[in-house]
Each structure stands twice: as structure tokens, then as C-alpha cells.
Scaffold this motif. Sequence first.
Motif, PDB file in Angstrom:
ATOM      1  N   THR A 105     -46.997  42.103-123.771  1.00  0.00           N
ATOM      2  CA  THR A 105     -47.980  41.526-122.845  1.00  0.00           C
ATOM      3  C   THR A 105     -47.353  40.985-121.565  1.00  0.00           C
ATOM      4  O   THR A 105     -48.082  40.667-120.619  1.00  0.00           O
ATOM      5  N   PHE A 106     -46.041  40.822-121.558  1.00  0.00           N
ATOM      6  CA  PHE A 106     -45.289  40.287-120.416  1.00  0.00           C
ATOM      7  C   PHE A 106     -45.566  38.804-120.158  1.00  0.00           C
ATOM      8  O   PHE A 106     -45.200  38.265-119.106  1.00  0.00           O
ATOM      9  N   VAL A 107     -46.209  38.150-121.096  1.00  0.00           N
ATOM     10  CA  VAL A 107     -46.471  36.722-120.974  1.00  0.00           C
ATOM     11  C   VAL A 107     -45.146  35.961-121.052  1.00  0.00           C
ATOM     12  O   VAL A 107     -44.271  36.273-121.867  1.00  0.00           O
ATOM     13  N   TYR A 108     -45.020  34.955-120.202  1.00  0.00           N
ATOM     14  CA  TYR A 108     -43.821  34.125-120.179  1.00  0.00           C
ATOM     15  C   TYR A 108     -43.616  33.465-121.539  1.00  0.00           C
ATOM     16  O   TYR A 108     -44.550  32.918-122.127  1.00  0.00           O
ATOM     17  N   ILE A 142     -35.897  40.525-121.387  1.00  0.00           N
ATOM     18  CA  ILE A 142     -35.025  39.484-120.866  1.00  0.00           C
ATOM     19  C   ILE A 142     -34.619  39.853-119.447  1.00  0.00           C
ATOM     20  O   ILE A 142     -34.112  40.959-119.203  1.00  0.00           O
ATOM     21  N   THR A 143     -34.858  38.949-118.516  1.00  0.00           N
ATOM     22  CA  THR A 143     -34.377  39.143-117.148  1.00  0.00           C
ATOM     23  C   THR A 143     -33.283  38.126-116.874  1.00  0.00           C
ATOM     24  O   THR A 143     -33.345  36.984-117.318  1.00  0.00           O
ATOM     25  N   ALA A 144     -32.283  38.577-116.119  1.00  0.00           N
ATOM     26  CA  ALA A 144     -31.126  37.727-115.831  1.00  0.00           C
ATOM     27  C   ALA A 144     -30.856  37.714-114.337  1.00  0.00           C
ATOM     28  O   ALA A 144     -30.758  38.771-113.700  1.00  0.00           O
ATOM     29  N   SER A 145     -30.749  36.521-113.787  1.00  0.00           N
ATOM     30  CA  SER A 145     -30.274  36.307-112.427  1.00  0.00           C
ATOM     31  C   SER A 145     -29.120  35.319-112.508  1.00  0.00           C
ATOM     32  O   SER A 145     -28.806  34.793-113.582  1.00  0.00           O
ATOM     33  N   ASN A 146     -28.500  35.033-111.381  1.00  0.00           N
ATOM     34  CA  ASN A 146     -27.430  34.033-111.387  1.00  0.00           C
ATOM     35  C   ASN A 146     -27.954  32.621-111.569  1.00  0.00           C
ATOM     36  O   ASN A 146     -27.167  31.687-111.779  1.00  0.00           O
ATOM     37  N   ALA A 147     -29.279  32.474-111.509  1.00  0.00           N
ATOM     38  CA  ALA A 147     -29.869  31.148-111.653  1.00  0.00           C
ATOM     39  C   ALA A 147     -30.552  30.928-112.995  1.00  0.00           C
ATOM     40  O   ALA A 147     -30.636  29.795-113.468  1.00  0.00           O
ATOM     41  N   LYS A 148     -31.032  32.012-113.631  1.00  0.00           N
ATOM     42  CA  LYS A 148     -31.894  31.814-114.791  1.00  0.00           C
ATOM     43  C   LYS A 148     -31.829  33.003-115.731  1.00  0.00           C
ATOM     44  O   LYS A 148     -31.641  34.147-115.307  1.00  0.00           O
ATOM     45  N   VAL A 149     -32.020  32.737-117.027  1.00  0.00           N
ATOM     46  CA  VAL A 149     -32.294  33.754-118.035  1.00  0.00           C
ATOM     47  C   VAL A 149     -33.701  33.494-118.530  1.00  0.00           C
ATOM     48  O   VAL A 149     -34.028  32.363-118.917  1.00  0.00           O
ATOM     49  N   GLN A 150     -34.529  34.526-118.524  1.00  0.00           N
ATOM     50  CA  GLN A 150     -35.946  34.332-118.836  1.00  0.00           C
ATOM     51  C   GLN A 150     -36.410  35.379-119.833  1.00  0.00           C
ATOM     52  O   GLN A 150     -35.978  36.531-119.790  1.00  0.00           O
ATOM     53  N   ALA A 151     -37.301  34.975-120.743  1.00  0.00           N
ATOM     54  CA  ALA A 151     -37.883  35.877-121.725  1.00  0.00           C
ATOM     55  C   ALA A 151     -39.380  35.997-121.482  1.00  0.00           C
ATOM     56  O   ALA A 151     -40.073  34.990-121.297  1.00  0.00           O
ATOM     57  N   ASN A 152     -39.882  37.242-121.480  1.00  0.00           N
ATOM     58  CA  ASN A 152     -41.305  37.543-121.422  1.00  0.00           C
ATOM     59  C   ASN A 152     -41.640  38.462-122.577  1.00  0.00           C
ATOM     60  O   ASN A 152     -40.804  39.276-122.999  1.00  0.00           O
ATOM     61  N   ALA A 153     -42.859  38.352-123.086  1.00  0.00           N
ATOM     62  CA  ALA A 153     -43.260  39.161-124.234  1.00  0.00           C
ATOM     63  C   ALA A 153     -43.153  40.644-123.907  1.00  0.00           C
ATOM     64  O   ALA A 153     -43.565  41.090-122.832  1.00  0.00           O
ATOM     65  N   LEU A 154     -42.623  41.404-124.851  1.00  0.00           N
ATOM     66  CA  LEU A 154     -42.371  42.822-124.637  1.00  0.00           C
ATOM     67  C   LEU A 154     -43.661  43.610-124.453  1.00  0.00           C
ATOM     68  O   LEU A 154     -43.690  44.598-123.716  1.00  0.00           O
ATOM     69  N   GLY A 212     -46.415  46.164-115.903  1.00  0.00           N
ATOM     70  CA  GLY A 212     -46.372  44.760-115.541  1.00  0.00           C
ATOM     71  C   GLY A 212     -45.250  44.452-114.582  1.00  0.00           C
ATOM     72  O   GLY A 212     -44.360  45.276-114.348  1.00  0.00           O
ATOM     73  N   LYS A 213     -45.329  43.255-114.017  1.00  0.00           N
ATOM     74  CA  LYS A 213     -44.289  42.745-113.131  1.00  0.00           C
ATOM     75  C   LYS A 213     -43.805  41.419-113.696  1.00  0.00           C
ATOM     76  O   LYS A 213     -44.609  40.603-114.160  1.00  0.00           O
ATOM     77  N   ILE A 214     -42.496  41.249-113.658  1.00  0.00           N
ATOM     78  CA  ILE A 214     -41.905  40.006-114.150  1.00  0.00           C
ATOM     79  C   ILE A 214     -41.112  39.385-113.011  1.00  0.00           C
ATOM     80  O   ILE A 214     -40.302  40.060-112.372  1.00  0.00           O
ATOM     81  N   SER A 215     -41.357  38.118-112.762  1.00  0.00           N
ATOM     82  CA  SER A 215     -40.615  37.416-111.730  1.00  0.00           C
ATOM     83  C   SER A 215     -40.119  36.088-112.267  1.00  0.00           C
ATOM     84  O   SER A 215     -40.733  35.487-113.154  1.00  0.00           O
ATOM     85  N   GLN A 216     -39.004  35.659-111.750  1.00  0.00           N
ATOM     86  CA  GLN A 216     -38.501  34.325-112.058  1.00  0.00           C
ATOM     87  C   GLN A 216     -38.934  33.322-110.980  1.00  0.00           C
ATOM     88  O   GLN A 216     -38.541  32.170-111.005  1.00  0.00           O
TER      89      GLN A 216
END
Length: 771
Positions: free
Chosen positions: A759-762, A745-757, A711-715
Motif C-alpha cells: 500500500t506504500f503507507v508510511y 526501504i528507502t535510504a538517504s544520508n539523512a533517514k532510513v524509512q519503511a513504507n508498506a510493500l 506509488g511514490k515514496i518520499s522522505q
Amino acid sequence: MKKVLLLFMLFGLTTVFAVPGATAGGGAEQAIVMYTDSGLALVNDAETYIDEDKGVQPIVENGRTLVPVRFVAENLNMDVSYDADGGRVTLSGGGVVISFVIGGNTMTVNGAELPIDAEDASIAAKTVNDRTLLPLRALAEAVGKRVFYDRGLIIISDTENIYDPETDKAALDGLIRRVNVLPTVGSEAYLEELTGYHFSADQPSWADGGSVAYGPGIPPSAAPSTGFGGAADAAREAMPAPAYVPVPAPSDAGGYSETNTQVAGVDEADLVKTDGTYLYQVTPRSVVITKINPASEMRVVSVIPRDDARVSAVPLEVYVDGGKLAVIGRIRRAAEPIVHDSANLAAPGGRRAPGGTFVRCAVYDISDQAAPALERTFEVEGEYISSRKIDDIIYLISRKPLYHGYEGDPYAALYTDNGGDFRVGLDRIRYFPGFTSPGYLVISSVDVTRPDRAATVETLLGGGETVYASRGHLYVAVGSGGAWGKTDIYKFSLDDGDVTYLKKGTVEGSVLNQFSMDEYNGYFRVVTTERGDRNHLFVLDGAMDRRGVINGIAPGERIYSARFAGDRGYMVTFRQLDPLFAIDLSDPDAPRILGQLKIPGYSDYIHPIDENHLIGFGKDATNEGLYQGMKMAMFDVTDPEKPTQKFAEVIGGRGTESALLQNHRALLYAPELSMLAFPVTVREDNNYGQLTFSGAYVYRFDTEDGFALKGKISQLTEEDLLKLGNYVEYDREILRILYAGGSLITASNAKVQANALDTFVYQNSVDVTEY
């Protein structure tokens, strides 16, 4: 009669010898203690010079350690005589008579003729600088003495099998500190003599330019024989040194991932850390603590802001462990006048408060993440190089120029600890003989669990650039003789906050990064590139003396990545094709290239999976050497003479980039989940084409089936991509990816985001731009 000093040789020692009662602070009551390349010794625990010529010292030559014998023999109550006509040396005492002829390869012991070296007939008695040399083992066995050897430390005694290099490491380091003494700078005049650096009231200046060697040695007038680290350090309670396991550090199987580090048990600071429930994140503005598990409750729980506008403070990296958060930061201050007259606040005092750059380590109690409690603040002047955390101790490595603008003591090194101001003056600053970089290397240790325990700060003239650390030792590399000339590598022992200087090794060429260096089974391995197009591998022993060498690997190319794994080493060079070299290191004296694989492209980072497989992360390339998209390749080295590329994946085209290619900590490596992931910004053609994706790629991998993009995860939304055009704002690029509980969990300087481990669903996200 000519002064005769017999020098012993020490070779092939595997049995441990020691002296009862020998401790870091003293003891060794019935022993001779020496250290290679040091003119100091202990005799029955009393400090003494080996010879009135303070340059007389144990040395290493052709893999043999040579030790001065008139000093040794007389302290063993033996008489030494020399027949100048026949060139014969005779030692007698304790019922033993030993005789040999200069230039001969045999000796007589009580009338029986024996080889000087049973393994090598070319080893003969000889003189060097009017000193007679002879192998130690032959003499030691003849007189019934025992020898202990550890990292250059030599103990001659009557007792066998007392010290253990691992469990008695603190005691051994204490002995080394007493006999392995770096000289002290002492005064401004001597500092200027050493460096050619001159101080004036206006500004410092160099006497001359170019690459030169400073500090030729320990002059007779050099500072006193106090050990590096001082007597107080030597007296600290001894702690056993934990075992070092040189394998890749996998993610924790307990439900959350850990930082991808080089050495198991040696933590590295990073932009983000997690304890499985909270994320501790460095942003350009602050340190943000976010609850991430469960994802449904994701929220920012607290923020540690930067200092006020009067101080430019930038958080850089963090450590999290055992309910403690340590924030490593950079502080920039302008020098301010000290006010002495409260009625005239504008009137400056006679001295200025120190300005310049400082490295800060702030330790917080995070038992309540909503209210981090500052427990300790440590600051040391200079620029941050790197750090490591071993158990409860953070070792900070920094460097600073000689001059910082503090009136009255311009060459001092400054630090603060829990509000107290300290100055390391020239009377405490030591230098590496023969150093080439006229700046300070500063090594500090901070205990994160004991705020009341004073930090240790060691300041050395000689500089530093690249750092490698095992659980027991720190190696600091600094270039010498120009960008591609030589590299000095300084070795230190680490033990519960104590830092003990051991030895210096020098190799041709320059190191690329920390992965160019490695320690295994007491040996140090390093690969270098010389003049940009000649590559070498060196193996140094525990005393940093050269053992095995491979010169001239892949002429015309340079090293792009390297990795060591046990008895093997791997390196990638590049010019047009990507040769992956597999190197056998099982014999430290005879390393050899086993095989190589040539494929287009190169790897910037090599990650071992197991003893037979590696993953290389880098760039694809044309046959002409023009790099293309990001490439991930799995190499099979089961047969190291014929390494193969088993699987490969190319992502995007020219212009595709990943933080992983510059920093190994950007890799999420989770073998317990058969998963790896990393940030990536994708462009789709081979000429810096259209931006099509910015986020993280998540792969399933194993050695049988290779890589499968899960999968691909984007903020960013599709609308965001259209708005951005062809570039992603840095704050919106994903910098790290990790997992906790059931979420990625993805981390940028703008956002912390969680996607299902799975299915990668937001699942959830929080905006951190306002913090």
C-alpha cells in the motif's frame, strides 16, 4: 645455414588435450608448454627460452596461432633441414618425413601430398623475419601429437582429454604464470627510461609531455623469468572455477532484494546492502547498521564511525555476505616524521612515514549486529577504481601515481595487512610492454572469511580506468593515444584470490563504462566511441586477439549506453534521435547489425528483462535533440531486425534527474514482485522548472501491459518541499530503494524509512544524520 624455425598454426580447436601430472607448480613432465607473445617455454617442466633471440615467440596472425618449430621439432627429436636454393624445408624423425616449399600451400607427409590448411587454400608456408611459418594442425596430425589450447596457453603432448578448462583452471593458471612473464621494472634508472619520469629530491617531473607509448617490449637485460604472481601463488591449492552465467542478476525471491549487478554471481559494492533483517548503510560520516525488519522495530543498532581527526577516512561502499561486513573506504594521510629520540619529540627521523591516499578494506564479523567486531584491516596506496566480490574473495582495483613521497624508496607501492607494513619495490613491480599510462595498476585480493590468509597485491606499471569482471576473469581498460584514440584492455584470470595476467587486447576508441564490455562463451565483446563521433564493436577471443569487427556505427553520434545478453548486443547512440541497435553476435568472426529503432531521446542504462525485452532508462528529447524529462521505455526485440518501442513513460520535464542514470545499482529490479523502483527528483516543465517531487517512483511492470505507477515514496513532507524551494539538499535525496519482508526501504544520508510493500503507507523511520 639459415636458422629455420617452423611456426605452427592452431585453428578450430574444440577438443581438450593435456598432459598427465601437469600442475600449477610444475609437472608437465612430457610436454612442450608455450604461451602466445611470450619467449619462455617449458620442456618437460624445465623453463627455457624458445630462442636465443628472446623476441621469438608464438604469435597470432589472421586467426591462426603460430608457434616456433625448430624449437618444437628438435624437442620432438626431429631433424630440420633447409634447401636455400629451392626454398624447401624438411622435417624428419620418428618414422615421419614432412616437406614443404616456402610460398606453397601444400605439404608432403611420407610422400602423400596434403593441403596446409584444408579450410583455406590461401594459407601457405612463408617466412617472417627469417622464420618459416606453417599450420600446426597439419604437422600435429602428421606426427601424431595432441594439442591443448586455452586462452593463449599451448601444450603439445602425447595425451588427449586430460585438462578441463573449467575444473583445472587453477592448474592452467599456474602454467601460464610460468611461461607468460611480464618484465620487471627492476630499477629507478630503467623506470625513468621506460616512462621519461624523473625523480629529484624536491619533486618528480616529466621529461616530455603528450601521449606516448612506453615499454616497447622485453629487452634482453630485462628481469628474470619468474611468473606474474610468483611461485608461491602458483603452489596454492587448486579450486575449480565456478560457471559464469551472463544474465541480469534479479532480486532474491527469499524475501529481500539484492544489489542490481551486471553479472550473476559477481557482487558489486554499494552504498547500502541488506541481509533481510538489517540495513548496512554508508553515510559521509560512518557506516550505520539499522534493524529494518520488522518495520515496527526499526532502530539503529550500531555505528562504525570514521577514524579520528588525524586521518581523513571516508567510507565509500560495503559488501555484506555470510555474517561478514566489508567496508571499502578512502584514507588520506599527511606524511609524518618518524621520531627516533623520545627526549625530543619534534626531531624528525631520517625517513618520513608514508602520506597520500590509500584504499581501505575493513572486514567485520556481524554475527552480533549491535557490536560489529573488526577482524581485518587491509590498506593499499592509491585511488579506488572499483571492486568485485566472487564467493569469499574481494578483488580491489586501484591506481596510483609513480611517486608518493616516501624517502628512500619513492616508487614503491605500499600496503598494510592486519597491522603489518609491506612495500612492493621495483624488483617486484612489472610493466605491460607498450603501456601508455605511466601510473600503477594495483590489483589486491582479500579473503573475507579468513583473516589470517595474507592478501595478494599485484602492482603493474600501465594504469587502469574501467573494470569488467566475470566469475573467472577480470578486464581492465585504459585509454591510450588521447581521449578518443585507442583503448588497451588487460585480461587477468581470477581463481580463489589468485590473479594471473593473461593477455592484452587493443581496440580503437574509448569505452563508456563497464557495460561497454562483456564476456560470453570465451569471447570478449566491447563497444567504443572514437573521436567522439565514430562507434565500433569488437569481438576478441580468449587470447584477446581480434576476431569480428563492426566499424563506423552511427557516424556523427556517440554511445550513450550498451548491454550484452548472450548472442546479442544492444547499444544506444545519440545526437538528435535515439537509435537502438540490435546486434547479432552468434558468429564471433562475423558480428552484424540486425536492426535499429530510431526514437527521440536516449537511454543511459539498458536492463534486459528476458531474451526478447529490454528496458531503457534515460531522457526524452525533442526532434532537435534537446533533452527533456526522464524517460523509461520497454523495447521488444523478439524480431531483432525490427525492434519496437512497446511502452514508454516520461517523468517530469527538463531538469528531472535520477541516481539511476549515473549508477545502475540505484535500480530496484524485482521481477518476482513484477516491480521496479528508483530514486527521482522531478521538475514539471521543460526548462529546469519548479521542483515538485523528490523521492522514489515504484512501478508495476510486465511485458504485456507495460508500466503502471503504483506509488511514490518520499522522505519529505509537503512542508519540507515548500521550505526547500527549488533544490533538495543532497543528504535528503533518496539514494537507494530496496525491499525486505513486507516493507519498501528507502535510504538517504539523512533517514532510513519503511513504507508498506503493498500500500506504500508510511510505517516507520529513523534519523541517521547524527551518526
